[in-house]
Enzyme design. Structure first.
Site, PDB file in Angstrom:
ATOM      1  N   ASP A  26     -27.461 -19.323 -40.921  1.00 16.96           N
ATOM      2  CA  ASP A  26     -26.954 -18.658 -42.286  1.00 16.96           C
ATOM      3  C   ASP A  26     -25.601 -18.538 -42.174  1.00 16.96           C
ATOM      4  O   ASP A  26     -24.834 -18.200 -41.444  1.00 16.96           O
ATOM      5  CB  ASP A  26     -27.243 -17.591 -43.083  1.00 16.96           C
TER       6      ASP A  26
HETATM    7  N1  URA Z   1     -33.499 -15.436 -40.164  1.00 18.80           N
HETATM    8  C1  URA Z   1     -32.563 -15.787 -41.521  1.00 18.80           C
HETATM    9  O1  URA Z   1     -32.520 -15.102 -42.186  1.00 18.80           O
HETATM   10  N2  URA Z   1     -30.903 -16.174 -41.235  1.00 18.80           N
HETATM   11  C2  URA Z   1     -30.581 -16.762 -40.056  1.00 18.80           C
HETATM   12  O2  URA Z   1     -29.529 -17.346 -40.153  1.00 18.80           O
HETATM   13  C3  URA Z   1     -31.577 -17.361 -39.369  1.00 18.80           C
HETATM   14  C4  URA Z   1     -33.225 -16.838 -39.390  1.00 18.80           C
END
Ligand code: URA
Length: 236
Positions: free
Chosen positions: A106
C-alpha cells in the site's frame, strides 16, 4: 541460440536511447567480439557475444532483480499520471528495463519490495501455492492477544466473507507484532488485524521467503540482488 539485435541488447542494458546507441555504434565505440560493431541491426548470440562500450564489457542479463526499501507515500506501480511510483525512484537506465514491483505494498506501507522484469518469477513469489511466507511488522492501536493469535492460526474470515489461509501472529514486547502470511490479498494484513478489532497504524514488510530487507538501505534506496539472495526468496 538466443539471438538479439545489438541495439536492443544495449538498450536493455541501459546504455542509452535507441538514437544514442545508433550514434555510439556509428562512432565506433561499440565492439562485438573484438571488432567495431557493424550496425545497430547486427544480430548477436546473447549467451556468447563479447560486447564492449569504450573497451568495457557490457554484461547482458535477460532478467534483473532489485530490492528496494519502499518509503511511505509512493505507489507500488510502474507509472501513474499523478502520483509518484517506486519506478520514479530508480535510475533512467532501470526505467528502460521493463521492471515492475513483485506484488503491491500500500502507499503508506514501507519496507521490502522486489523489482524485476521476470514475470514468471513474480508470479511464483506471489502465488499462495508457492507457500512463500511474507513477514510484516505491524503497529496496531491496541496490542494483539492470545485469541487473535489463535484466530490467525485457524485462518480468518474477513467481514466480506473472504477466507484467509492460516497465518502467523507474534506479539512483540513493545506492543507491536509480526504477521506472517503466504498470500497477498488486497490490504490483507490491515484487514486481518482490523477484523480482530486491532486497526493497523504502521506496516512494514521485513522479508519474503528467506530474503530479508537490507536495513542499511535508506527508505527509497535500492540495490541489485546477489545470486544467493535471489535463491533465498523461494526458501520456505
Ligand atoms: N497487507 C496490507 O494490508 N498492506 C500491504 O501493503 C501489504 C500487506
Amino acid at each position: 541460440m538466443p539471438t538479439m539485435r545489438l541495439d536492443k541488447l544495449l538498450s536493455e542494458c541501459g546504455v542509452g536511447s535507441r538514437k544514442e546507441i545508433k550514434q555510439l555504434i556509428k562512432s565506433g565505440r561499440v565492439s562485438v567480439d573484438g571488432s567495431a560493431a557493424a550496425s545497430p541491426e547486427q544480430k548477436l548470440d546473447t549467451d556468447k557475444a563479447d560486447v564492449c562500450l569504450d573497451g568495457k564489457k557490457i554484461a547482458y542479463a535477460k532478467y534483473r532483480y532489485y530490492m528496494m526499501n519502499k518509503p511511505a507515500g509512493v505507489l507500488s506501480a510502474t507509472d501513474d499520471g499523478k502520483q509518484k511510483t517506486v519506478l520514479d525512484l530508480t535510475t533512467p537506465e532501470m526505467k528502460k528495463m521493463g521492471l515492475f514491483p513483485v506484488g503491491r505494498l500500500d502507499k503508506d506501507t514501507t519496507g521490502l519490495l522486489i523489482l524485476t522484469n521476470d514475470g514468471d518469477f513474480a508470479h511464483r513469489v506471489i502465488s499462495p501455492k508457492s507457500e512463500i511466507v511474507k513477514v510484516y511488522h505491524a503497529r496496531t492501536e491496541t496490542p494483539v492477544n492470545d485469541a487473535d493469535i489463535a484466530a490467525f492460526a485457524d485462518g480468518l474470515t474477513l467481514g466480506d466473507g473472504t477466507k484467509c489461509l492460516p497465518a502467523g501472529l507474534k506479539p512483540l514486547p513493545d506492543g507491536s507484532c509480526l504477521v506472517e502470511v503466504m498470500e497477498g490479498k488486497y490490504h490483507q494484513v490491515k484487514r486481518m488485524l482490523a477484523s480482530r478489532g486491532k486497526p493497523v497504524t504502521e506496516l512494514k514488510r521485513l522479508s519474503i521467503g528467506g530474503l530479508k530487507l537490507d536495513e542499511s538501505l535508506s527508505p527509497g534506496s535500492f540495490r541489485a540482488l546477489e545470486q544467493n539472495e535471489l535463491c533465498s526468496v523461494m526458501r520456505k
